[in-house]
Design an enzyme around this catalytic site. Sequence first.
Site, PDB file in Angstrom:
ATOM      1  N   LYS A 112       0.815  -1.223   0.000  1.00 25.96           N
ATOM      2  CA  LYS A 112       0.000   0.000   0.000  1.00 25.96           C
ATOM      3  C   LYS A 112       0.844   1.268   0.000  1.00 25.96           C
ATOM      4  O   LYS A 112       0.384   2.330  -0.411  1.00 25.96           O
ATOM      5  CB  LYS A 112      -0.966   0.011   1.189  1.00 25.96           C
ATOM      6  CG  LYS A 112      -2.134  -0.924   1.014  1.00 25.96           C
ATOM      7  CD  LYS A 112      -3.290  -0.509   1.912  1.00 25.96           C
ATOM      8  CE  LYS A 112      -4.507  -1.380   1.651  1.00 25.96           C
ATOM      9  NZ  LYS A 112      -5.587  -1.127   2.593  1.00 25.96           N
ATOM     10  N   LYS A 194      -4.969 -10.976  -6.475  1.00 24.77           N
ATOM     11  CA  LYS A 194      -6.203 -11.280  -5.723  1.00 24.77           C
ATOM     12  C   LYS A 194      -7.320 -10.288  -6.075  1.00 24.77           C
ATOM     13  O   LYS A 194      -7.047  -9.131  -6.419  1.00 24.77           O
ATOM     14  CB  LYS A 194      -5.927 -11.317  -4.215  1.00 24.77           C
ATOM     15  CG  LYS A 194      -5.636  -9.986  -3.620  1.00 24.77           C
ATOM     16  CD  LYS A 194      -5.626 -10.009  -2.101  1.00 24.77           C
ATOM     17  CE  LYS A 194      -5.393  -8.582  -1.653  1.00 24.77           C
ATOM     18  NZ  LYS A 194      -5.444  -8.292  -0.284  1.00 24.77           N
ATOM     19  N   LYS A 197     -11.210  -4.717  -3.587  1.00 27.50           N
ATOM     20  CA  LYS A 197     -12.232  -3.668  -3.604  1.00 27.50           C
ATOM     21  C   LYS A 197     -11.835  -2.540  -4.540  1.00 27.50           C
ATOM     22  O   LYS A 197     -12.671  -1.788  -5.012  1.00 27.50           O
ATOM     23  CB  LYS A 197     -12.395  -3.069  -2.191  1.00 27.50           C
ATOM     24  CG  LYS A 197     -13.029  -3.976  -1.172  1.00 27.50           C
ATOM     25  CD  LYS A 197     -12.919  -3.363   0.240  1.00 27.50           C
ATOM     26  CE  LYS A 197     -13.023  -4.428   1.327  1.00 27.50           C
ATOM     27  NZ  LYS A 197     -12.292  -4.120   2.550  1.00 27.50           N
TER      28      LYS A 197
HETATM   29  P1  TYM Z   1     -10.205  -6.547   4.337  1.00 23.95           P
HETATM   30  O1  TYM Z   1     -11.236  -5.522   4.648  1.00 23.95           O
HETATM   31  O2  TYM Z   1      -9.211  -6.245   3.295  1.00 23.95           O
HETATM   32  O3  TYM Z   1     -10.869  -7.907   3.938  1.00 23.95           O
HETATM   33  C1  TYM Z   1     -11.876  -8.519   4.702  1.00 23.95           C
HETATM   34  C2  TYM Z   1     -11.792 -10.032   4.648  1.00 23.95           C
HETATM   35  O4  TYM Z   1     -11.899 -10.503   3.311  1.00 23.95           O
HETATM   36  C3  TYM Z   1     -10.799 -11.343   3.006  1.00 23.95           C
HETATM   37  N1  TYM Z   1     -10.459 -11.161   1.586  1.00 23.95           N
HETATM   38  C4  TYM Z   1     -10.357 -12.163   0.713  1.00 23.95           C
HETATM   39  N2  TYM Z   1     -10.508 -13.495   0.849  1.00 23.95           N
HETATM   40  C5  TYM Z   1     -10.342 -14.259  -0.258  1.00 23.95           C
HETATM   41  N3  TYM Z   1     -10.027 -13.736  -1.477  1.00 23.95           N
HETATM   42  C6  TYM Z   1      -9.866 -12.417  -1.655  1.00 23.95           C
HETATM   43  N4  TYM Z   1      -9.573 -11.912  -2.866  1.00 23.95           N
HETATM   44  C7  TYM Z   1     -10.023 -11.559  -0.526  1.00 23.95           C
HETATM   45  N5  TYM Z   1      -9.931 -10.213  -0.346  1.00 23.95           N
HETATM   46  C8  TYM Z   1     -10.207  -9.985   0.951  1.00 23.95           C
HETATM   47  C9  TYM Z   1      -9.680 -10.862   3.918  1.00 23.95           C
HETATM   48  O5  TYM Z   1      -8.695 -11.861   4.106  1.00 23.95           O
HETATM   49  C10 TYM Z   1     -10.436 -10.563   5.183  1.00 23.95           C
HETATM   50  O6  TYM Z   1     -10.671 -11.726   5.946  1.00 23.95           O
HETATM   51  N6  TYM Z   1      -6.993  -6.068   8.134  1.00 23.95           N
HETATM   52  C11 TYM Z   1      -8.269  -6.606   7.748  1.00 23.95           C
HETATM   53  C12 TYM Z   1      -9.397  -6.061   8.582  1.00 23.95           C
HETATM   54  C13 TYM Z   1      -9.253  -6.265  10.061  1.00 23.95           C
HETATM   55  C14 TYM Z   1      -9.384  -7.482  10.767  1.00 23.95           C
HETATM   56  C15 TYM Z   1      -9.208  -7.153  12.138  1.00 23.95           C
HETATM   57  C16 TYM Z   1      -9.602  -8.792  10.370  1.00 23.95           C
HETATM   58  C17 TYM Z   1      -9.011  -5.281  10.986  1.00 23.95           C
HETATM   59  N7  TYM Z   1      -8.992  -5.815  12.218  1.00 23.95           N
HETATM   60  C18 TYM Z   1      -9.266  -8.130  13.136  1.00 23.95           C
HETATM   61  C19 TYM Z   1      -9.667  -9.769  11.380  1.00 23.95           C
HETATM   62  C20 TYM Z   1      -9.501  -9.434  12.712  1.00 23.95           C
HETATM   63  C21 TYM Z   1      -8.529  -6.239   6.291  1.00 23.95           C
HETATM   64  O7  TYM Z   1      -7.994  -5.317   5.758  1.00 23.95           O
HETATM   65  O8  TYM Z   1      -9.463  -6.995   5.697  1.00 23.95           O
END
Ligand code: TYM
Length: 328
Positions: A112, A194, A197
Amino acid sequence: MGKSAFSGIQPSGDMHIGNYLGAIRNWVVDYNTDESIYCIVDLHAITVPQDPELLRNRIRSLTKIYISCGLDINKVAIFVQSHIKEHAELGWIFQCLTPLGWASRMTQYKEKSADKKEQSSVGLLAYPMLMAADILLYQVDGVPVGDDQKQHVELTRDIAQKFNREYGEAFKVPEPWIRDSGARVMALDEPTKKMSKSGGPNNAIMLLDSPAVIKSKIMKATTDSGREIKFNPEQAGLYNLLTIYELFAPGNPTRPEIEEQFAGQGYGGLKKATVEVVVEGLRPIQEKYAELSKDEGYVEQILKDGADKIRPIAAKTLSEVKQRMGIG
Ligand code: TYM
């Protein structure tokens, strides 16, 4: 042998089937109990600039997505991260505990901030320490996430262990809970990356896409020029479509059954069938979402109840941490 889970998603864009298959669906199937906590991580979203009005709407929209996908609001707690101030406070404590070397090795930070190191926020570097605070405040057993978050959960474990070693046992050390299939859904237009969003218009299928849009995106998905339909990870585009089909197909067919079903049909047949299962799989989610949108007060109440239910757990953990560290 507990099964309490904590997980979260950033309200930083529309939700796609990667978020669903990698995370939310597993929460619903495996961890839909009154020990589980699901967060809308708005403080993480502001590590990059956000439009305030859009952000406010996305927080509510993501709440509705959680419920529409099947989280049972009579069991789990759903809440907004910034509603519980202990997250930011413990996040700061963890920033002081974490060596800079650990933080700067995080792949998500490197990606990022890649070409804009000087301009990117300090928050982007501090991001995983806030995520560790999210999880560790609630003393849970595991964190169901997609594969891209594994490194952050491992850092969370390292931070918990470091604290426990230096100040005494204050934290349960949680496991990353990552399923084999669906943990990394790839972009339709660029299947070596991957699904995300923030990709282009044909990168991702959004959970609220209409059947016509889903059809157009899947029919345009990048595949190679082969003909044989096999789960071969070397053929990234085909493998991705097959995985999406596998996860949405009714009746949980096995991989050999799927290969047999499509034998001799070519990629066109697979794409058409994938459109069908994805449209049908998302239909009940979209219907429930539309129903929830009629009563925004209901959504506010769920967020308030969720925060009220879990605030005492967060307060107890933080108070113990402060006492052990000699602050406050
Ligand atoms: P974020 O918002 O990017 O994504 C949310 C969840 O979706 C999963 N994910 C995917 N899984 C499979 N294929 C994909 N292409 C894909 N893109 C996203 C992510 O692995 C995630 O599970 N840092 C985290 C948010 C967070 C969090 C936490 C998660 C903040 N605090 C505490 C768990 C526990 C994030 O950016 O996810």
